[in-house]
Design a protein around this motif. Structure first.
Motif, PDB file in Angstrom:
ATOM      1  N   VAL A 113       0.829  -1.207   0.000  1.00  0.00           N
ATOM      2  CA  VAL A 113       0.000   0.000   0.000  1.00  0.00           C
ATOM      3  C   VAL A 113       0.863   1.256   0.000  1.00  0.00           C
ATOM      4  O   VAL A 113       0.584   2.229  -0.707  1.00  0.00           O
ATOM      5  N   VAL A 114       1.939   1.227   0.795  1.00  0.00           N
ATOM      6  CA  VAL A 114       2.717   2.441   1.040  1.00  0.00           C
ATOM      7  C   VAL A 114       3.654   2.788  -0.113  1.00  0.00           C
ATOM      8  O   VAL A 114       3.883   3.971  -0.393  1.00  0.00           O
ATOM      9  N   THR A 261       6.642  22.449   0.171  1.00  0.00           N
ATOM     10  CA  THR A 261       6.160  21.667  -0.968  1.00  0.00           C
ATOM     11  C   THR A 261       5.895  20.212  -0.616  1.00  0.00           C
ATOM     12  O   THR A 261       4.839  19.656  -0.964  1.00  0.00           O
ATOM     13  N   VAL A 262       6.832  19.590   0.081  1.00  0.00           N
ATOM     14  CA  VAL A 262       6.714  18.151   0.359  1.00  0.00           C
ATOM     15  C   VAL A 262       5.783  17.873   1.531  1.00  0.00           C
ATOM     16  O   VAL A 262       5.007  16.907   1.500  1.00  0.00           O
ATOM     17  N   ARG A 263       5.836  18.697   2.557  1.00  0.00           N
ATOM     18  CA  ARG A 263       5.051  18.441   3.770  1.00  0.00           C
ATOM     19  C   ARG A 263       3.548  18.273   3.488  1.00  0.00           C
ATOM     20  O   ARG A 263       2.953  17.283   3.982  1.00  0.00           O
ATOM     21  N   PRO A 264       2.892  19.151   2.731  1.00  0.00           N
ATOM     22  CA  PRO A 264       1.459  18.946   2.487  1.00  0.00           C
ATOM     23  C   PRO A 264       1.161  17.610   1.815  1.00  0.00           C
ATOM     24  O   PRO A 264       0.186  16.927   2.168  1.00  0.00           O
ATOM     25  N   ARG A 265       2.019  17.212   0.876  1.00  0.00           N
ATOM     26  CA  ARG A 265       1.800  15.939   0.192  1.00  0.00           C
ATOM     27  C   ARG A 265       2.104  14.767   1.115  1.00  0.00           C
ATOM     28  O   ARG A 265       1.443  13.718   1.034  1.00  0.00           O
ATOM     29  N   LEU A 266       3.084  14.908   2.007  1.00  0.00           N
ATOM     30  CA  LEU A 266       3.374  13.865   2.991  1.00  0.00           C
ATOM     31  C   LEU A 266       2.156  13.622   3.880  1.00  0.00           C
ATOM     32  O   LEU A 266       1.770  12.464   4.117  1.00  0.00           O
ATOM     33  N   LEU A 267       1.543  14.684   4.355  1.00  0.00           N
ATOM     34  CA  LEU A 267       0.376  14.538   5.230  1.00  0.00           C
ATOM     35  C   LEU A 267      -0.812  13.947   4.472  1.00  0.00           C
ATOM     36  O   LEU A 267      -1.563  13.126   5.016  1.00  0.00           O
ATOM     37  N   GLU A 268      -0.992  14.342   3.207  1.00  0.00           N
ATOM     38  CA  GLU A 268      -2.035  13.736   2.382  1.00  0.00           C
ATOM     39  C   GLU A 268      -1.761  12.239   2.196  1.00  0.00           C
ATOM     40  O   GLU A 268      -2.691  11.417   2.219  1.00  0.00           O
ATOM     41  N   ARG A 271      -2.755  10.235   5.272  1.00  0.00           N
ATOM     42  CA  ARG A 271      -4.211  10.032   5.326  1.00  0.00           C
ATOM     43  C   ARG A 271      -4.640   8.984   4.298  1.00  0.00           C
ATOM     44  O   ARG A 271      -5.494   8.132   4.579  1.00  0.00           O
ATOM     45  N   GLY A 272      -4.043   9.040   3.110  1.00  0.00           N
ATOM     46  CA  GLY A 272      -4.376   8.066   2.074  1.00  0.00           C
ATOM     47  C   GLY A 272      -3.972   6.653   2.463  1.00  0.00           C
ATOM     48  O   GLY A 272      -4.706   5.689   2.212  1.00  0.00           O
ATOM     49  N   ILE A 273      -2.805   6.511   3.071  1.00  0.00           N
ATOM     50  CA  ILE A 273      -2.330   5.195   3.508  1.00  0.00           C
ATOM     51  C   ILE A 273      -3.255   4.618   4.578  1.00  0.00           C
ATOM     52  O   ILE A 273      -3.654   3.442   4.517  1.00  0.00           O
ATOM     53  N   GLU A 274      -3.592   5.427   5.571  1.00  0.00           N
ATOM     54  CA  GLU A 274      -4.450   4.933   6.645  1.00  0.00           C
ATOM     55  C   GLU A 274      -5.834   4.544   6.113  1.00  0.00           C
ATOM     56  O   GLU A 274      -6.402   3.524   6.535  1.00  0.00           O
TER      57      GLU A 274
END
Length: 282
Positions: A113-114, A261-268, A271-274
């Protein structure tokens, strides 16, 4: 980055040092069963079911006398955790160890998944994204994905890193409930020889970072001139928290790029992984 197919002497030295440090930390703990720990360290020396190791190699890796290792391998063989190849006089993991694999299968499912999220983050940052888990008093790189243009910071899968100076270790700590966090913080602190006040200060700063920006940072603290951010996720009730870390050299991956730039996508991605893992468990 895939795990090397040949044995890495530097990695094996790190493993040996890690095992010796672990034993030293618990020498005064009367509840700690040293014989059990040594047996588990023998099993941990086998990096795959294909690995074959003799008593002399195991003794070197575990930092134990060969006579002690011989008794441990005999016991583990009798219990089915090891099997002996009599022609080579070397051991492999046995059926009892294989029977533990279903419990670890969830970790393989998590990786499936990850990994796509990791590759997207690596391409976005032009660095490396790592899936990192705890291994006793350190953090362990479980998987790497890197951008095609990425040429440096070749930290191999299986490498153990700091639990206190890395962004991944800090994110992991903040994902734990109170009692578990205190235990992990103490283990990390003892491993690194850090005083309690300094360790608490790191934990408090990391907590503030998670509250403020959703991730932890390590800018030149784990390794000089290396920047990283990390966030933890919960893979489900059967597994402890895991962390995703985005890292790279300061010249290629500046702090501003990671945070803006990276942080917002990391947090998204977290959420997507969980969400994907919850759907998988239904």
């Amino acid at each position: 980055m895939s795990e090397p197919q040949t044995e890495d002497p530097q990695h094996e030295t790190q493993v040996q040092q890690h095992m010796q440090q672990h034993m030293q930390l618990h020498k005064e703990d009367r509840h700690f069963v040293t014989a059990l720990a040594r047996g588990l360290d023998v099993l941990a020396s086998f990096r795959s079911f294909e690995t074959r190791l003799g008593n002399a190699e195991l003794a070197q890796r575990c930092g134990l006398p060969k006579s002690t290792v011989s008794r441990l391998t005999h016991t583990l063989t009798e219990l089915g955790y090891l099997r002996l190849d009599p022609e080579q006089a070397k051991y492999q993991l046995g059926s009892s160890a294989l029977a533990l694999a279903p419990a670890a299968q969830h970790g393989v499912d998590v990786l499936a998944v990850v990994r796509p999220f990791m590759q997207e983050l690596a391409d976005l940052s032009q660095g490396v994204t790592s899936l990192i888990v705890r291994d006793r008093a350190q953090m362990l790189i479980f998987e790497n994905c890197q951008s095609e243009s990425y040429l440096t910071l070749r930290v191999a899968v299986g490498t153990r890193i700091s639990g206190l100076t890395s962004a991944a270790g800090r994110a992991y700590l903040q994902a734990l409930p109170g009692a578990e966090q205190r235990q992990a913080l103490a283990a990390f602190r003892q491993q690194e020889g850090m005083d309690g006040a300094s360790a608490q200060a790191i934990a408090q700063r990391s907590r503030a970072e998670v509250e403020r920006q959703g991730c932890t940072t390590s800018f030149g603290e784990w390794l000089p001139d290396i920047n990283s951010i990390a966030a933890a996720f919960r893979p489900g009730p059967a597994l402890p928290p895991m962390t995703l870390s985005c890292s790279g050299p300061t010249a290629i991956v500046p702090a501003a790029l990671l945070l803006e730039t990276v942080r917002p996508r990391l947090l998204e991605s977290i959420r997507g992984i969980e969400a994907a893992l919850r759907a998988q468990d239904r």
